[in-house]
Design a protein around this motif. Structure first.
Motif, PDB file in Angstrom:
ATOM      1  N   ALA A  60       0.839  -1.195   0.114  1.00 41.31           N
ATOM      2  CA  ALA A  60       0.090   0.104  -0.109  1.00 41.31           C
ATOM      3  C   ALA A  60       0.723   1.217   0.062  1.00 41.31           C
ATOM      4  CB  ALA A  60      -1.133   0.115   1.242  1.00 41.31           C
ATOM      5  N   VAL A  61       1.882   1.315   0.736  1.00 44.15           N
ATOM      6  CA  VAL A  61       2.764   2.410   0.806  1.00 44.15           C
ATOM      7  C   VAL A  61       3.396   2.571  -0.562  1.00 44.15           C
ATOM      8  CG1 VAL A  61       4.911   3.347   1.698  1.00 44.15           C
ATOM      9  CG2 VAL A  61       3.485   2.169   3.182  1.00 44.15           C
ATOM     10  N   GLN A  62       4.065   1.444  -1.260  1.00 49.37           N
ATOM     11  CA  GLN A  62       4.816   1.729  -2.442  1.00 49.37           C
ATOM     12  C   GLN A  62       3.470   2.111  -3.459  1.00 49.37           C
ATOM     13  OE1 GLN A  62       7.786   0.318  -2.961  1.00 49.37           O
ATOM     14  NE2 GLN A  62       7.676   0.514  -5.150  1.00 49.37           N
ATOM     15  N   ARG A  63       2.368   1.567  -3.613  1.00 46.08           N
ATOM     16  CA  ARG A  63       1.341   2.083  -4.532  1.00 46.08           C
ATOM     17  C   ARG A  63       1.217   3.460  -4.358  1.00 46.08           C
ATOM     18  NH1 ARG A  63      -1.061  -3.009  -3.368  1.00 46.08           N
ATOM     19  NH2 ARG A  63      -2.370  -2.432  -1.761  1.00 46.08           N
ATOM     20  N   VAL A  64       0.789   3.941  -3.059  1.00 47.85           N
ATOM     21  CA  VAL A  64       0.575   5.484  -2.967  1.00 47.85           C
ATOM     22  C   VAL A  64       1.583   6.327  -3.561  1.00 47.85           C
ATOM     23  CG1 VAL A  64       0.259   7.360  -1.200  1.00 47.85           C
ATOM     24  CG2 VAL A  64      -1.181   5.197  -1.147  1.00 47.85           C
ATOM     25  N   HIS A  65       2.967   6.018  -3.047  1.00 46.31           N
ATOM     26  CA  HIS A  65       4.021   6.673  -3.510  1.00 46.31           C
ATOM     27  C   HIS A  65       4.432   6.645  -5.114  1.00 46.31           C
ATOM     28  CE1 HIS A  65       6.049   8.407   0.064  1.00 46.31           C
ATOM     29  NE2 HIS A  65       6.556   7.239   0.520  1.00 46.31           N
ATOM     30  N   GLU A  66       4.001   5.574  -5.694  1.00 45.66           N
ATOM     31  CA  GLU A  66       4.211   5.387  -6.923  1.00 45.66           C
ATOM     32  C   GLU A  66       3.004   6.279  -7.717  1.00 45.66           C
ATOM     33  OE1 GLU A  66       4.082   1.573  -8.478  1.00 45.66           O
ATOM     34  OE2 GLU A  66       5.700   0.595  -7.552  1.00 45.66           O
ATOM     35  N   ARG A  67       1.956   6.224  -7.314  1.00 43.34           N
ATOM     36  CA  ARG A  67       0.901   6.994  -7.947  1.00 43.34           C
ATOM     37  C   ARG A  67       1.261   8.649  -7.786  1.00 43.34           C
ATOM     38  NH1 ARG A  67      -4.567   5.712  -5.272  1.00 43.34           N
ATOM     39  NH2 ARG A  67      -5.113   7.535  -6.497  1.00 43.34           N
ATOM     40  N   ALA A  68       1.752   8.961  -6.609  1.00 45.18           N
ATOM     41  CA  ALA A  68       2.194  10.326  -6.459  1.00 45.18           C
ATOM     42  C   ALA A  68       3.332  10.812  -6.989  1.00 45.18           C
ATOM     43  CB  ALA A  68       2.268  10.639  -4.739  1.00 45.18           C
ATOM     44  N   GLY A  69       4.084   9.981  -7.661  1.00 44.50           N
ATOM     45  CA  GLY A  69       5.191  10.136  -8.800  1.00 44.50           C
ATOM     46  C   GLY A  69       6.609  10.270  -7.731  1.00 44.50           C
ATOM     47  N   HIS A  70       6.827   9.530  -6.745  1.00 45.25           N
ATOM     48  CA  HIS A  70       8.253   9.317  -6.262  1.00 45.25           C
ATOM     49  C   HIS A  70       7.883   7.952  -5.644  1.00 45.25           C
ATOM     50  CE1 HIS A  70       5.375  12.073  -3.920  1.00 45.25           C
ATOM     51  NE2 HIS A  70       5.616  10.967  -2.859  1.00 45.25           N
ATOM     52  N   LYS A  71       8.610   7.115  -6.399  1.00 41.69           N
ATOM     53  CA  LYS A  71       8.551   5.587  -6.109  1.00 41.69           C
ATOM     54  C   LYS A  71       9.657   5.315  -5.079  1.00 41.69           C
ATOM     55  CE  LYS A  71       9.553   0.902  -7.848  1.00 41.69           C
ATOM     56  NZ  LYS A  71       9.957  -0.097  -9.239  1.00 41.69           N
ATOM     57  N   PRO A  72       9.412   4.700  -3.944  1.00 42.41           N
ATOM     58  CA  PRO A  72      10.591   4.519  -2.835  1.00 42.41           C
ATOM     59  C   PRO A  72      11.390   3.429  -3.406  1.00 42.41           C
ATOM     60  CG  PRO A  72       8.566   3.405  -2.111  1.00 42.41           C
ATOM     61  CD  PRO A  72       8.182   4.333  -3.148  1.00 42.41           C
ATOM     62  N   ASP A  73      12.686   3.418  -2.889  1.00 40.04           N
ATOM     63  CA  ASP A  73      13.549   2.390  -3.114  1.00 40.04           C
ATOM     64  C   ASP A  73      13.520   1.290  -2.134  1.00 40.04           C
ATOM     65  OD1 ASP A  73      15.094   3.639  -5.408  1.00 40.04           O
ATOM     66  OD2 ASP A  73      15.439   5.171  -3.898  1.00 40.04           O
ATOM     67  N   GLU A  74      13.295   1.765  -0.943  1.00 41.07           N
ATOM     68  CA  GLU A  74      12.942   0.675   0.224  1.00 41.07           C
ATOM     69  C   GLU A  74      11.860   0.854   0.976  1.00 41.07           C
ATOM     70  OE1 GLU A  74      16.523   0.718   2.341  1.00 41.07           O
ATOM     71  OE2 GLU A  74      17.508   1.740   0.951  1.00 41.07           O
ATOM     72  N   VAL A  75      11.091  -0.265   1.323  1.00 39.31           N
ATOM     73  CA  VAL A  75       9.822   0.072   2.234  1.00 39.31           C
ATOM     74  C   VAL A  75      10.185  -0.951   3.508  1.00 39.31           C
ATOM     75  CG1 VAL A  75       7.482   0.041   2.752  1.00 39.31           C
ATOM     76  CG2 VAL A  75       8.416   0.955   0.519  1.00 39.31           C
ATOM     77  N   HIS A  76      10.302  -0.605   4.740  1.00 41.28           N
ATOM     78  CA  HIS A  76      10.584  -1.379   5.774  1.00 41.28           C
ATOM     79  C   HIS A  76       9.400  -1.400   6.879  1.00 41.28           C
ATOM     80  CE1 HIS A  76      14.751  -1.825   4.597  1.00 41.28           C
ATOM     81  NE2 HIS A  76      14.624  -0.479   4.414  1.00 41.28           N
ATOM     82  N   ALA A  77       8.946  -2.593   7.611  1.00 39.24           N
ATOM     83  CA  ALA A  77       8.111  -2.532   8.363  1.00 39.24           C
ATOM     84  C   ALA A  77       8.774  -2.104   9.772  1.00 39.24           C
ATOM     85  CB  ALA A  77       7.314  -3.794   8.446  1.00 39.24           C
ATOM     86  N   VAL A  78       8.329  -1.338  10.538  1.00 41.42           N
ATOM     87  CA  VAL A  78       8.894  -1.124  11.893  1.00 41.42           C
ATOM     88  C   VAL A  78       7.568  -1.336  13.032  1.00 41.42           C
ATOM     89  CG1 VAL A  78      10.741   0.416  11.200  1.00 41.42           C
ATOM     90  CG2 VAL A  78       8.501   1.481  11.451  1.00 41.42           C
ATOM     91  N   PRO A  79       7.683  -2.678  13.309  1.00 40.55           N
ATOM     92  CA  PRO A  79       6.331  -2.916  14.203  1.00 40.55           C
ATOM     93  C   PRO A  79       6.643  -2.469  15.693  1.00 40.55           C
ATOM     94  CG  PRO A  79       7.405  -4.979  13.435  1.00 40.55           C
ATOM     95  CD  PRO A  79       8.098  -3.453  12.568  1.00 40.55           C
ATOM     96  N   LEU A  80       7.794  -2.566  15.798  1.00 40.95           N
ATOM     97  CA  LEU A  80       8.220  -2.208  17.252  1.00 40.95           C
ATOM     98  C   LEU A  80       8.758  -0.652  17.425  1.00 40.95           C
ATOM     99  CD1 LEU A  80       8.723  -3.388  20.028  1.00 40.95           C
ATOM    100  CD2 LEU A  80      10.723  -4.115  19.563  1.00 40.95           C
ATOM    101  N   HIS A  81       8.041   0.085  18.326  1.00 38.04           N
ATOM    102  CA  HIS A  81       8.726   1.420  18.688  1.00 38.04           C
ATOM    103  C   HIS A  81       8.410   1.670  19.995  1.00 38.04           C
ATOM    104  CE1 HIS A  81       4.722   2.377  17.418  1.00 38.04           C
ATOM    105  NE2 HIS A  81       4.566   3.169  18.181  1.00 38.04           N
ATOM    106  N   ILE A  82       9.151   2.737  20.539  1.00 36.05           N
ATOM    107  CA  ILE A  82       8.935   2.985  21.686  1.00 36.05           C
ATOM    108  C   ILE A  82       8.874   4.611  22.035  1.00 36.05           C
ATOM    109  CG2 ILE A  82      10.167   1.123  22.940  1.00 36.05           C
ATOM    110  CD1 ILE A  82      12.703   3.098  23.113  1.00 36.05           C
TER     111      ILE A  82
END
Length: 82
Positions: A60-82
């Motif tokens: 989903a992140v990839q698709r939105v960025h692609e549609r907006a005109g700036h495809k990401p080179d990497e997408v990382h899940a960050v399920p743990l944060h403090i």
């Protein structure tokens, strides 16, 4: 939903104005993927841009960025944060 950090390379010289426009382009269509882009950071010298979002999937992140005109080179899940 999961938080994701995505990375864009090759954006040397990006300005605050260009970063704001790119972020707004994501915000304008993020609801189509039931997600939200929370923040974006950039290093104009290295050309690296980082975006933090909350989304149902990396795709989903990839698709939105692609549609907006700036495809990401990497997408990382960050399920743990403090």
């Amino acid at each position: 939903m999961t938080k994701f950090m995505d990375v864009h390379h090759g954006m040397e010289g990006i300005t605050a104005e260009k970063l704001a426009r790119a972020h707004q382009a994501d915000l304008d269509i993020e609801q189509d993927e039931d997600m939200h882009f929370e923040a974006a950071w950039a290093d104009p010298e290295s050309g690296t841009v980082y975006c933090l979002s909350e989304a149902p999937s990396a795709e989903a992140v990839q698709r939105v960025h692609e549609r907006a005109g700036h495809k990401p080179d990497e997408v990382h899940a960050v399920p743990l944060h403090i």
